[in-house]
Design an enzyme around this catalytic site. Structure first.
Site, PDB file in Angstrom:
ATOM      1  N   ILE A 127       5.735   4.106 -62.378  1.00  7.35           N
ATOM      2  CA  ILE A 127       4.780   4.506 -63.547  1.00  7.35           C
ATOM      3  C   ILE A 127       4.051   2.957 -63.650  1.00  7.35           C
ATOM      4  O   ILE A 127       4.462   2.321 -64.428  1.00  7.35           O
ATOM      5  CB  ILE A 127       5.867   4.950 -64.805  1.00  7.35           C
ATOM      6  CG1 ILE A 127       6.347   6.254 -64.598  1.00  7.35           C
ATOM      7  CG2 ILE A 127       4.648   5.151 -65.906  1.00  7.35           C
ATOM      8  CD1 ILE A 127       7.262   6.631 -65.745  1.00  7.35           C
ATOM      9  N   PRO A 128       2.749   3.068 -62.952  1.00  6.39           N
ATOM     10  CA  PRO A 128       2.270   1.958 -62.854  1.00  6.39           C
ATOM     11  C   PRO A 128       1.413   1.164 -64.032  1.00  6.39           C
ATOM     12  O   PRO A 128       0.327   1.086 -64.145  1.00  6.39           O
ATOM     13  CB  PRO A 128       1.204   2.131 -62.034  1.00  6.39           C
ATOM     14  CG  PRO A 128       0.782   3.512 -61.944  1.00  6.39           C
ATOM     15  CD  PRO A 128       1.954   4.081 -62.573  1.00  6.39           C
ATOM     16  N   CYS A 129       2.066   0.790 -65.050  1.00  6.86           N
ATOM     17  CA  CYS A 129       1.807  -0.178 -66.149  1.00  6.86           C
ATOM     18  C   CYS A 129       1.012  -1.420 -65.793  1.00  6.86           C
ATOM     19  O   CYS A 129       0.278  -1.790 -66.378  1.00  6.86           O
ATOM     20  CB  CYS A 129       2.889  -0.392 -67.070  1.00  6.86           C
ATOM     21  SG  CYS A 129       4.210  -1.264 -66.651  1.00  6.86           S
ATOM     22  N   HIS A 130       1.547  -1.785 -64.460  1.00  5.39           N
ATOM     23  CA  HIS A 130       0.625  -3.261 -64.098  1.00  5.39           C
ATOM     24  C   HIS A 130      -0.773  -2.616 -63.915  1.00  5.39           C
ATOM     25  O   HIS A 130      -1.509  -3.814 -63.618  1.00  5.39           O
ATOM     26  CB  HIS A 130       1.418  -3.623 -62.793  1.00  5.39           C
ATOM     27  CG  HIS A 130       1.387  -2.665 -61.631  1.00  5.39           C
ATOM     28  ND1 HIS A 130       2.311  -1.732 -61.646  1.00  5.39           N
ATOM     29  CD2 HIS A 130       0.492  -2.507 -60.717  1.00  5.39           C
ATOM     30  CE1 HIS A 130       2.150  -0.924 -60.594  1.00  5.39           C
ATOM     31  NE2 HIS A 130       1.196  -1.650 -59.945  1.00  5.39           N
TER      32      HIS A 130
END
Length: 191
Positions: A141-144
């Site tokens: 889950i690409p919070c970056h």
């Protein structure tokens, strides 16, 4: 129905190009992915996680991560994800899964999307930032892929250097971003 506080949880580790990663599961779905030293490590898991290297969900997640770190772009939908969190956080995490590889979005843009989705005039970017920061399944889950206004790279529980590394790995031109001076994103800092 099983009480979430009585449900067993499991963990395993995997080595990667960014260091050791811990995976968490409820036995069927992935509930966590944390890097060493990551803030909020396992804070969403209501029970102790028992070691188990043989779960199918761990095998498919490790294979997914191998493809990711080999430069491929595996689909998030290939994995059974079940992050634990309230309705607002679930909404934010779902939106994170819609950010394509190689692209970024700001906290403010996410807040605007949530406000539109909920039919309200405005949503706090700070509230969105809190939900992004507590994402329990980082990388996948690409919070970056969420950045501050004007290219500010604040706010990543795995650390700003790891955020930069992941963005570069995905082909993002990071030259337009900057790391703010230490402490400028901390609203509790005394002047």
């Amino acid at each position: 129905m099983i009480n979430i506080n009585e449900k067993p949880y499991y963990k395993t580790t995997v080595e990667s190009s960014i260091g050791k990663i811990t995976l968490g599961s409820d036995g069927e779905s992935l509930v966590g992915l944390w890097t060493d030293g990551q803030r909020y490590f396992g804070d969403n898991i209501p029970n102790e996680m028992l070691p188990d290297d043989n779960l199918n969900v761990f095998a498919i997640t490790k294979e997914w991560l191998n493809r990711y770190f080999d430069g491929k772009k595996p689909l998030i939908s290939e994995l059974p994800l079940a992050p634990i969190g309230g309705e607002f956080r679930q909404t934010v995490w779902k939106m994170l899964t819609e950010i394509p590889y190689g692209e970024v979005i700001t906290y403010g843009e996410l807040a605007k999307k949530i406000a539109e989705q909920r039919g309200i005039e405005k949503m706090s970017a700070r509230a969105v930032g809190g939900a992004v920061g507590h994402n329990p399944i980082s990388i996948i889950i690409p919070c970056h892929r969420v950045v501050g206004a004007n290219g500010n790279l604040t706010g990543f529980s795995g650390g700003i250097q790891m955020k930069l590394q992941l963005l570069q790995h995905e082909g993002v031109d990071v030259s337009r971003f900057y790391i703010p001076p230490k402490g400028t994103a901390d609203s509790t800092k005394r002047r």
